[in-house]
Design an enzyme around this catalytic site. Structure first.
Site, short mmCIF file in Angstrom:
data_model
loop_
_atom_site.label_atom_id
_atom_site.label_comp_id
_atom_site.label_asym_id
_atom_site.label_seq_id
_atom_site.Cartn_x
_atom_site.Cartn_y
_atom_site.Cartn_z
N CYS A 338 0.83 -1.20 0.00
CA CYS A 338 0.00 0.00 0.00
C CYS A 338 0.87 1.26 0.00
O CYS A 338 1.53 1.54 -0.98
CB CYS A 338 -0.98 -0.03 1.17
SG CYS A 338 -2.41 1.06 0.92
N HIS A 440 -3.80 -5.39 1.24
CA HIS A 440 -3.47 -5.80 2.61
C HIS A 440 -3.95 -7.24 2.84
O HIS A 440 -4.92 -7.69 2.22
CB HIS A 440 -4.16 -4.89 3.63
CG HIS A 440 -3.70 -3.48 3.59
ND1 HIS A 440 -2.44 -3.09 4.04
CD2 HIS A 440 -4.32 -2.34 3.18
CE1 HIS A 440 -2.33 -1.77 3.90
NE2 HIS A 440 -3.44 -1.30 3.38
#
Length: 522
Positions: A338, A440
């Protein structure tokens, strides 16, 4: 059994989350329909629910302890700090702006109504609701805006147990002081104490507990022992200490260890992504915040960030940016997740996170901040609203993967090969020993993780490292939840706990006179 209970703590990271999870698991194993609830959470460790909402990771774990899917109902208000003074406000799973302390004060009634409605709905649907407080109820400077501690307990008439971490020292004073600083009406709901993380002979502690009861009129319902095997799904950033080992490394399945350095960013987000690596035998994961800590690691992981450009500037200022670039030039493995993925690129244009952190209005109309990335991946990122929050499923070289996305950054240009295919669309980057993704929880896909670690070991020249064939992150999480429930069943006074849930706080609890704390009194 029917009712509710609130678990408060003397401090952050005192053990509220794990005690709630343990009680929930214990009740669920006994056939009780139980749900968790945290009115307001402040954490950058979050997950995405099935309907695309965002909640604190601890409430997702507590939901699983109850045998439930995570839901925004369990954490209706979430604050995600982007700076020391500003936080993104997430209400019922959706980002609605950024707030500072004064903004939050003006919105307290609106948020109080949201919290009350969700708790009332849960209490109507489930037999028992186990609530988790936030920080400490002794933060009396915040009492007027309190949604999660005594404000919630008073509004809903819920008994409160206070957890203290004895491993830090001073727990008896913390427990006494937490009650003593509260106003009398709040004190009436504090019904007892739980000691957490005790090492040694309980009989040596007992005289102190007896004196605590004499001073406060409240019993200690149990002393939970320190359990080294409880480490997965850590929510509080206090657990991400530079140099600390994540989990409990077990011996390698092959002959070589694989060492991982995870960068401890100042505004780290979803730090729990690396925990799946720590579940693997022969993988040693440590937090790092300086160049020398990453030089010998076989793999460097740059996790997510709630303030990507700010943390990128920190990387450069600390010399980590150049050390990471040197690793890349030498062909040594690096993974960015991310915000960490975004930092590996060429350019970041941020008109969301950076602007919101710097201004006093939510998503103010300020010029976007542009920063050069580390230039390791050929990738441009631009931040935009609305925030992407979704669960995802896909493949990596035909291997199934799953996870979730929480980010404002969009890839506007890339010249690197994609790493994954998510819902039929290329995602992430994979170039030689460099990998990056917005997903994630990706490393919890067991087959994918094993295959990828074997490639990492090859590129790190660790031919003796062999991923274990049977490691399951889900099974490890389930084992830890059951261990929590076992500790609750063994070490807590369950009849007293059941009585509090069914009947509420005792009506005979004494008030600790504030004169005891007033130095002006003779």
């Amino acid at each position: 059994m029917r009712g509710a209970l609130l678990i408060a703590g003397t401090t952050s990271d005192a053990g509220k989350s794990v005690v709630v999870a343990g009680i929930c698991r214990m009740l669920a194993r006994r056939g009780v329909r139980v749900a968790p609830f945290k009115a307001q959470n402040m954490s950058n460790n979050s997950v995405v629910t099935l309907d695309g909402g965002e909640i604190g990771r601890a409430q997702a774990l507590q939901a699983r302890a109850c045998g439930l899917e995570p839901s925004v109902r369990f954490n209706p208000v979430l604050l995600k700090p982007g700076s020391d003074r500003r936080s993104q406000l997430v209400v019922r799973g959706k980002a609605v702006g950024t707030v500072g302390a004064r903004d939050y004060f003006t919105r307290r009634q609106e948020l109080r109504e949201v919290v009350a409605a969700e708790l009332s709905s849960l209490r109507a649907e489930f037999d028992v609701v186990i609530c988790e407080g936030a920080g400490s109820p002794a933060e009396i400077n915040l009492r007027a805006t309190d949604l999660a501690n005594m404000g919630l307990a008073r509004t809903a008439d819920i008994p409160v147990l206070v957890v203290g971490d004895i491993d830090r020292g001073g727990v008896l004073a913390h427990l006494f002081g937490t009650v003593a600083v509260l106003e009398p009406e709040d004190q009436q709901l504090i019904s007892g104490f739980i000691i957490n993380k005790f090492r040694g002979d309980v009989s040596l502690l007992q005289p102190g507990l007896d004196q605590l009861t004499a001073l406060t009129g409240r019993p200690t319902l149990g002393v939970l022992p320190f359990a080294e095997d409880l480490w997965l799904d850590a929510e509080d950033s206090l657990g991400t200490i530079s140099g600390a080992t994540v989990g409990r490394p077990s011996p390698p399945h092959g002959t070589d260890w694989l060492t991982v350095a995870a960068i401890r960013l100042p505004r780290i987000s979803n730090s729990t992504d690396i925990e799946a690596l720590a579940c693997e035998p022969g993988v040693s994961v440590r937090w790092a915040d300086s160049p020398h800590q990453i030089t010998t690691a076989d793999l460097v992981v740059i996790p997510g960030s709630k303030s990507t450009i700010s943390d990128l500037e920190w990387l450069r200022a600390n010399g980590l940016g150049e050390a990471i670039r040197a690793r890349a030039a030498a062909g040594r493995p690096i993974l960015g997740i991310c915000g960490g993925y975004q930092m590996l690129g060429t350019r970041i244009v941020d008109g969301v996170e950076h602007s919101a952190a710097q201004t006093l209005t939510a998503f103010a109309d300020t010029p976007p901040h542009t920063a050069a990335g580390l230039g390791i991946l050929d990738l441009d990122i631009e931040f935009a609203n609305p925030k992407i929050a979704r669960q995802v499923h896909g493949t990596a070289a035909s291997i199934p993967v799953h996870g979730y996305e929480i980010h404002h950054g969009r890839v506007t240009r890339t010249a690197d090969p994609a790493w994954l295919t998510i819902d039929g669309t290329p995602e992430g980057s994979a170039r030689e020993a460099i990998w990056g993704t917005h997903v994630h929880g990706l490393l919890e896909s067991d087959e994918f993780r094993r295959t990828w670690l074997a490639e990492v070991a090859t590129r790190a020249a660790r031919p003796g490292f062999t991923p274990a064939p049977d490691t399951s992150v889900t099974a490890t999480r389930t084992t830890q939840l059951d261990l929590l429930a076992d500790l609750i069943e063994t070490h807590l006074d369950l009849p007293a706990l059941e009585s509090l849930i069914n009947q509420g706080a005792p009506t005979t609890l004494p008030t600790i006179a504030t004169a005891l704390l007033d130095p002006r009194q003779p």
